[in-house]
Design a protein around this motif. Structure first.
Motif, mmCIF file in Angstrom:
data_model
loop_
_atom_site.group_PDB
_atom_site.id
_atom_site.type_symbol
_atom_site.label_atom_id
_atom_site.label_comp_id
_atom_site.label_asym_id
_atom_site.label_seq_id
_atom_site.Cartn_x
_atom_site.Cartn_y
_atom_site.Cartn_z
ATOM 1 N N CYS A 3 8.722 -12.252 45.141
ATOM 2 C CA CYS A 3 9.107 -11.357 46.231
ATOM 3 C C CYS A 3 8.470 -10.005 45.987
ATOM 4 O O CYS A 3 8.670 -9.404 44.925
ATOM 5 N N ALA A 4 7.687 -9.533 46.947
ATOM 6 C CA ALA A 4 7.017 -8.237 46.842
ATOM 7 C C ALA A 4 7.763 -7.203 47.664
ATOM 8 O O ALA A 4 8.186 -7.469 48.796
ATOM 9 N N LEU A 5 7.932 -6.015 47.095
ATOM 10 C CA LEU A 5 8.637 -4.915 47.737
ATOM 11 C C LEU A 5 7.676 -3.745 47.939
ATOM 12 O O LEU A 5 6.954 -3.377 47.009
ATOM 13 N N GLN A 6 7.678 -3.148 49.105
ATOM 14 C CA GLN A 6 6.948 -1.900 49.317
ATOM 15 C C GLN A 6 7.914 -0.747 49.138
ATOM 16 O O GLN A 6 8.956 -0.675 49.799
ATOM 17 N N MET A 7 7.559 0.172 48.217
ATOM 18 C CA MET A 7 8.441 1.283 47.877
ATOM 19 C C MET A 7 7.637 2.569 47.821
ATOM 20 O O MET A 7 6.407 2.537 47.648
ATOM 21 N N LEU A 8 8.334 3.708 47.961
ATOM 22 C CA LEU A 8 7.670 4.997 47.977
ATOM 23 C C LEU A 8 8.508 6.033 47.237
ATOM 24 O O LEU A 8 9.734 5.906 47.120
ATOM 25 N N ARG A 9 7.809 7.065 46.767
ATOM 26 C CA ARG A 9 8.450 8.260 46.225
ATOM 27 C C ARG A 9 8.101 9.410 47.152
ATOM 28 O O ARG A 9 6.927 9.647 47.447
ATOM 29 N N VAL A 10 9.130 10.114 47.637
ATOM 30 C CA VAL A 10 8.899 11.202 48.573
ATOM 31 C C VAL A 10 9.517 12.488 48.036
ATOM 32 O O VAL A 10 10.424 12.468 47.197
ATOM 33 N N GLU A 11 9.009 13.586 48.529
ATOM 34 C CA GLU A 11 9.539 14.888 48.133
ATOM 35 C C GLU A 11 11.002 15.008 48.560
ATOM 36 O O GLU A 11 11.372 14.652 49.682
ATOM 37 N N GLY A 12 11.827 15.502 47.662
ATOM 38 C CA GLY A 12 13.242 15.666 47.957
ATOM 39 C C GLY A 12 13.480 16.678 49.060
ATOM 40 O O GLY A 12 12.697 17.620 49.227
ATOM 41 N N ALA B 96 7.631 2.605 58.810
ATOM 42 C CA ALA B 96 8.986 2.297 59.272
ATOM 43 C C ALA B 96 10.030 2.778 58.271
ATOM 44 O O ALA B 96 11.065 3.343 58.663
ATOM 45 N N ILE B 97 9.776 2.572 56.978
ATOM 46 C CA ILE B 97 10.704 3.048 55.947
ATOM 47 C C ILE B 97 10.829 4.562 56.015
ATOM 48 O O ILE B 97 11.938 5.118 56.006
ATOM 49 N N LEU B 98 9.693 5.250 56.109
ATOM 50 C CA LEU B 98 9.707 6.713 56.171
ATOM 51 C C LEU B 98 10.463 7.208 57.402
ATOM 52 O O LEU B 98 11.256 8.160 57.324
ATOM 53 N N GLY B 99 10.232 6.573 58.536
ATOM 54 C CA GLY B 99 10.913 6.991 59.752
ATOM 55 C C GLY B 99 12.408 6.773 59.688
ATOM 56 O O GLY B 99 13.195 7.631 60.107
ATOM 57 N N GLN B 100 12.816 5.637 59.143
ATOM 58 C CA GLN B 100 14.239 5.333 59.045
ATOM 59 C C GLN B 100 14.950 6.270 58.067
ATOM 60 O O GLN B 100 16.061 6.741 58.342
ATOM 61 N N ILE B 101 14.327 6.543 56.919
ATOM 62 C CA ILE B 101 14.954 7.451 55.945
ATOM 63 C C ILE B 101 15.023 8.866 56.507
ATOM 64 O O ILE B 101 16.033 9.568 56.358
ATOM 65 N N ALA B 102 13.952 9.319 57.176
ATOM 66 C CA ALA B 102 13.966 10.653 57.778
ATOM 67 C C ALA B 102 15.080 10.765 58.815
ATOM 68 O O ALA B 102 15.803 11.765 58.877
ATOM 69 N N SER B 103 15.250 9.720 59.624
ATOM 70 C CA SER B 103 16.311 9.724 60.627
ATOM 71 C C SER B 103 17.691 9.725 59.970
ATOM 72 O O SER B 103 18.594 10.443 60.402
ATOM 73 N N LEU B 104 17.844 8.947 58.914
ATOM 74 C CA LEU B 104 19.116 8.888 58.207
ATOM 75 C C LEU B 104 19.499 10.253 57.643
ATOM 76 O O LEU B 104 20.663 10.664 57.689
ATOM 77 N N LEU B 105 18.498 10.968 57.124
ATOM 78 C CA LEU B 105 18.735 12.280 56.526
ATOM 79 C C LEU B 105 18.725 13.420 57.538
ATOM 80 O O LEU B 105 19.093 14.551 57.206
ATOM 81 N N GLY B 106 18.257 13.148 58.760
ATOM 82 C CA GLY B 106 18.174 14.201 59.762
ATOM 83 C C GLY B 106 16.977 15.106 59.587
ATOM 84 O O GLY B 106 17.042 16.303 59.944
ATOM 85 N N TYR B 107 15.854 14.555 59.081
ATOM 86 C CA TYR B 107 14.642 15.349 58.874
ATOM 87 C C TYR B 107 13.520 14.843 59.768
ATOM 88 O O TYR B 107 13.464 13.648 60.116
ATOM 89 N N ALA B 108 12.607 15.731 60.110
ATOM 90 C CA ALA B 108 11.506 15.362 60.997
ATOM 91 C C ALA B 108 10.487 14.488 60.280
ATOM 92 O O ALA B 108 9.952 13.541 60.858
ATOM 93 N N ARG B 109 10.205 14.793 59.025
ATOM 94 C CA ARG B 109 9.194 14.021 58.290
ATOM 95 C C ARG B 109 9.442 14.160 56.799
ATOM 96 O O ARG B 109 10.131 15.080 56.337
ATOM 97 N N LEU B 110 8.851 13.243 56.046
ATOM 98 C CA LEU B 110 8.945 13.247 54.593
ATOM 99 C C LEU B 110 7.542 13.226 54.005
ATOM 100 O O LEU B 110 6.632 12.597 54.559
ATOM 101 N N THR B 111 7.363 13.905 52.883
ATOM 102 C CA THR B 111 6.058 13.983 52.220
ATOM 103 C C THR B 111 5.994 12.926 51.119
ATOM 104 O O THR B 111 6.810 12.929 50.186
ATOM 105 N N VAL B 112 5.008 12.027 51.213
ATOM 106 C CA VAL B 112 4.865 10.935 50.257
ATOM 107 C C VAL B 112 4.117 11.423 49.016
ATOM 108 O O VAL B 112 3.064 12.054 49.114
#
Length: 339
Positions: free
Chosen positions: A180-189, A271-287
């Motif tokens: 099972c392969a997972l796509q994951m990211l680290r973004v600026e807090g 999609a992951i970035l958009g969903q996390i940004a929406s969950l946190l209430g932010y416009a965008r996240l920096t990868v």
């Protein structure tokens, strides 16, 4: 003696969220998880790595998700504390659609990039020997043939994760083990905000066995399947944890196969970035970083424990909950072998 093919741990043990997701398990997995919890806490003190007993917040963004959490609370008692929107907002930044949530106080967090390394360093002081950069070429009763020679042992534990088929292909095929392969990211807090607990979402309710007995889960599955069919098909477990430096580890999607394509899909990361940004209430996240995790998966079991030859145990967590359960499973396996 530990025989390890790389110079250091670089596999699933360091590519995960560092999340001890104990409470959301069920059955055998829940038993192993709760046995693993005190071992993690003790190891953190003895080996000196960072650990937070900060629990998990499960964020509800719809009434059916909140209903699942209410049912989960009824079945688990004081292992679950229900939260309203203000309670969630006190623990993390949230978007406008959050309606409540739950706190699972038993869960923990570590930094997986340091924990495995520091456990290995501590084990060296306890008499454990490591053969790094050494490949196991063949395994049989009482003997492991390696790229640096032969090692004799009364007991051999083969804990190679998703590579069971490299050594015992018939066993892997019988158990239906794939990768099972997972796509994951680290973004600026987000704005230097400390988010102490791990954070799960409604998509996470579909991924953990502890929620399966909740009657309202089917409504969540149907709604997400209609609203986000591509994300459900990709096996999204929308969640994140905060690293000690403030960055967030976010993810993750799931792709299965005996042999995985080497290509990742940018649309899934978006999609992951958009969903996390929406969950946190932010416009965008920096990868800052992107990577792929890989673990073993089986359609009909959470754990693979087999004895292909006398004195040889093949062990793998085949359900994506290795960090959560492995230290409990390990005790069971070792005690069984020595008995």
């Amino acid at each position: 003696m530990v025989i390890e093919r790389d110079d250091r741990a670089v596999g699933a043990s360091v590519r995960n969220f560092g999340h001890g997701c104990f409470t959301a398990q069920s059955g055998r997995a829940l038993g192993y998880a709760m046995a693993a919890r005190p071992v993690w806490v003790r190891l953190a003190k003895e080996a000196g790595f960072w650990l937070r007993e900060s629990g998990t917040v499960v964020v509800a963004r719809a009434d059916d998700e909140r209903a699942v959490l209410e049912e989960f609370r009824e079945s688990r008692g004081d292992q679950v504390e229900l939260l309203d929107r203000a309670d969630v907002e006190a623990r993390m930044p949230i978007g406008a659609d959050v309606v409540g949530g739950a706190w699972l106080p038993q869960d923990i967090r570590v930094d997986p990039r340091e924990a495995a390394r520091m456990i290995a360093a501590w084990l060296l002081t306890q008499g454990v020997r490591f053969q790094w950069a050494t490949t196991a070429l063949g395994i049989e009763a009482g003997l492991v043939r390696t790229s640096r020679g032969e090692v004799s042992a009364d007991h051999v534990i083969v804990a190679v994760g998703h590579d069971v088929d490299r050594y015992f292909p018939g066993l892997a095929e019988e158990a239906g083990v794939v990768r099972c392969a997972l796509q994951m990211l680290r973004v600026e807090g987000p704005h230097n905000r400390v988010i102490d607990p791990a954070v799960l979402s409604g998509f996470s309710l579909l991924r953990y066995s502890g929620f399966e007995a909740c009657p309202s889960l089917q409504a969540v599955r149907e709604r997400l399947g209609v609203d986000h069919p591509d994300l459900v098909a990709a096996g999204l477990n929308l969640m994140f944890t905060q690293r000690p430096d403030g960055d967030l580890t976010i993810g993750d999607t799931h792709t299965y196969g005996r042999t995985l394509d080497p290509f990742d899909y940018e649309a899934l990361d978006d999609a992951i970035l958009g969903q996390i940004a929406s969950l946190l209430g932010y416009a965008r996240l920096t990868v800052r970083e992107r990577w792929r995790g890989v673990y073993a998966s089986s359609p009909d079991r959470e754990f693979l424990v087999e004895t292909p030859e006398p004195g040889v145990r093949v062990v793998s967590v085949t359900s994506g909950i290795g960090m959560t359960t492995a230290l409990g499973l390990a005790q069971d396996v070792v005690e069984g072998m020595l008995a």
